[in-house]
Write an enzyme that holds these catalytic residues in place. Structure first.
Site, PDB file in Angstrom:
ATOM      1  CG  HIS A   1      -0.420   0.065   2.529  1.00  0.00           C
ATOM      2  ND1 HIS A   1       0.380  -0.924   3.058  1.00  0.00           N
ATOM      3  CD2 HIS A   1      -0.523   1.014   3.483  1.00  0.00           C
ATOM      4  CE1 HIS A   1       0.728  -0.580   4.291  1.00  0.00           C
ATOM      5  NE2 HIS A   1       0.208   0.600   4.567  1.00  0.00           N
TER       6      HIS A   1
ATOM      7  CG  HIS B   1       0.136   4.284   4.798  1.00  0.00           C
ATOM      8  ND1 HIS B   1      -0.591   3.474   5.635  1.00  0.00           N
ATOM      9  CD2 HIS B   1      -0.703   5.295   4.433  1.00  0.00           C
ATOM     10  CE1 HIS B   1      -1.817   3.963   5.771  1.00  0.00           C
ATOM     11  NE2 HIS B   1      -1.909   5.068   5.038  1.00  0.00           N
TER      12      HIS B   1
ATOM     13  CG  ASP C   1       4.825   2.893   7.463  1.00  0.00           C
ATOM     14  OD1 ASP C   1       3.937   3.344   6.714  1.00  0.00           O
ATOM     15  OD2 ASP C   1       4.592   2.040   8.344  1.00  0.00           O
ATOM     16  CG  HIS C   2       4.093   0.064   4.217  1.00  0.00           C
ATOM     17  ND1 HIS C   2       3.966  -1.233   4.636  1.00  0.00           N
ATOM     18  CD2 HIS C   2       3.690   0.837   5.252  1.00  0.00           C
ATOM     19  CE1 HIS C   2       3.485  -1.252   5.879  1.00  0.00           C
ATOM     20  NE2 HIS C   2       3.312  -0.003   6.268  1.00  0.00           N
TER      21      HIS C   2
ATOM     22  CG  HIS D   1      -3.984   0.012   6.761  1.00  0.00           C
ATOM     23  ND1 HIS D   1      -3.915   0.553   8.021  1.00  0.00           N
ATOM     24  CD2 HIS D   1      -2.818   0.361   6.147  1.00  0.00           C
ATOM     25  CE1 HIS D   1      -2.772   1.202   8.161  1.00  0.00           C
ATOM     26  NE2 HIS D   1      -2.087   1.102   7.040  1.00  0.00           N
TER      27      HIS D   1
ATOM     28  CG  ASP E   1       0.658  -1.514   7.679  1.00  0.00           C
ATOM     29  OD1 ASP E   1       1.580  -2.318   7.896  1.00  0.00           O
ATOM     30  OD2 ASP E   1       0.808  -0.271   7.712  1.00  0.00           O
TER      31      ASP E   1
ATOM     32  CG  HIS F   1       4.003  -2.025  11.257  1.00  0.00           C
ATOM     33  ND1 HIS F   1       4.800  -0.924  11.476  1.00  0.00           N
ATOM     34  CD2 HIS F   1       3.244  -1.739  10.172  1.00  0.00           C
ATOM     35  CE1 HIS F   1       4.522   0.009  10.556  1.00  0.00           C
ATOM     36  NE2 HIS F   1       3.586  -0.468   9.749  1.00  0.00           N
TER      37      HIS F   1
HETATM   38 FE    FE Z   1       2.650   0.689   8.133  1.00  0.00          FE
HETATM   39 ZN    ZN Z   2       0.052   1.533   6.593  1.00  0.00          ZN
END
Ligand code: FE
Ligand code: ZN
Length: 256
Positions: A57, A59, A61-62, A115, A134, A172
């Site tokens: 996805h 985001h 942090d990905h 999400h 996530d 995570h």
């Molecule tokens: Fe994340």
């Molecule tokens: Zn995420």
């Protein structure tokens, strides 16, 4: 079939990037590279060349390492067709039921919105490995930032349909906090108590709690059990339909 080696790289406060390496072809994918430098270090250490990025996805942090890794390696970036505009550097757009090939190994793509609206998961059937991003965590699930409880429940049902021996590689390390919440609503569940004890020991030893095992998650993860009469009785939700029960359990976790 040749081996599929999976290397876990802890980054930032609690993210994992996974390197997926097919030994025969040498093809190597980075799943959700939050950052480039730790991936480049790991590749150099292993003597591997990056050929693919698999994003679950949009985001940061990905996807934060996408462009730097692409510039460094010329790798192909694969992401959700439904979210192509938000995946940096995307080359190949995939959707539910599509296949992604890493050497001999084929991953099936699942659309798992909730999400985010365009979230996908990758299932390497031959290697029994699932990368849910996530959507699904060990003992937890992602927050509903862009989707409804009904969408997320349906997404989780798709993943729950996979075999019990599926190893789950979420993005995570949230398992400890998830265990605290799960125990708060389902304290009498013996499978949950076993997993929670194991998680404490792993974290005390400085080890990852992942991969998780689908068979265990089916028995322990409250977000996969919104249709379990035992869990509904324990949470005072008996008689509720699974979507309402899931929504309420998600709300309780948000406020935990
Ligand atoms: Fe994340
Ligand atoms: Zn995420």
């Amino acid at each position: 079939m040749s081996d599929l080696e999976i290397l876990l790289i802890p980054v930032m406060s609690d993210n994992y990037i996974y390197l997926v390496h097919d030994s025969d072809s040498g093809e190597t994918a980075a799943v959700d590279p939050a950052e480039a430098a730790p991936v480049l270090d790991a590749l150099a250490r292993k003597g591997w060349t990056l050929t693919h990025i698999l994003n679950t996805h949009h985001h940061g942090d990905h996807t934060g390492g996408n462009m730097e890794l692409k510039n460094a390696s010329g790798c192909t970036i694969i992401g959700a067709a439904a979210d192509a505009a938000r995946i940096p550097g995307i080359d190949v757009q995939v959707a539910d039921g599509d296949g992604v090939q890493i050497g001999d190994h084929r991953a099936v793509v699942f659309d798992v919105p909730g999400h985010t609206s365009g979230h996908i998961a990758y299932w390497f059937e031959g290697a029994s490995a699932l990368f849910p991003g996530d959507c699904l965590f060990s003992l937890g699930c992602g927050r509903l930032f862009e989707g409804s409880a009904e969408q997320m429940w349906r997404s989780l049902l798709k993943l729950r349909a996979l075999p019990d021996d599926t190893r789950i590689y979420p993005a995570h390390e949230y398992t400890n906090a998830n265990a605290d919440f799960a125990l708060s609503i389902d304290a009498a569940n013996p499978a949950l108590k076993r997993r929670a004890d194991e998680v404490v020991k792993l974290r005390q030893a400085g080890k990852p709690t992942l991969p998780a095992l689908m068979g265990e998650e089916k028995a322990c993860n409250p977000f996969l059990r919104a249709d379990s009469s035992d869990l509904l009785a324990a949470t005072g939700l008996s008689g509720q339909d699974p979507v309402s029960a899931f929504a309420e359990i998600r709300r309780r976790k948000d406020n935990f």
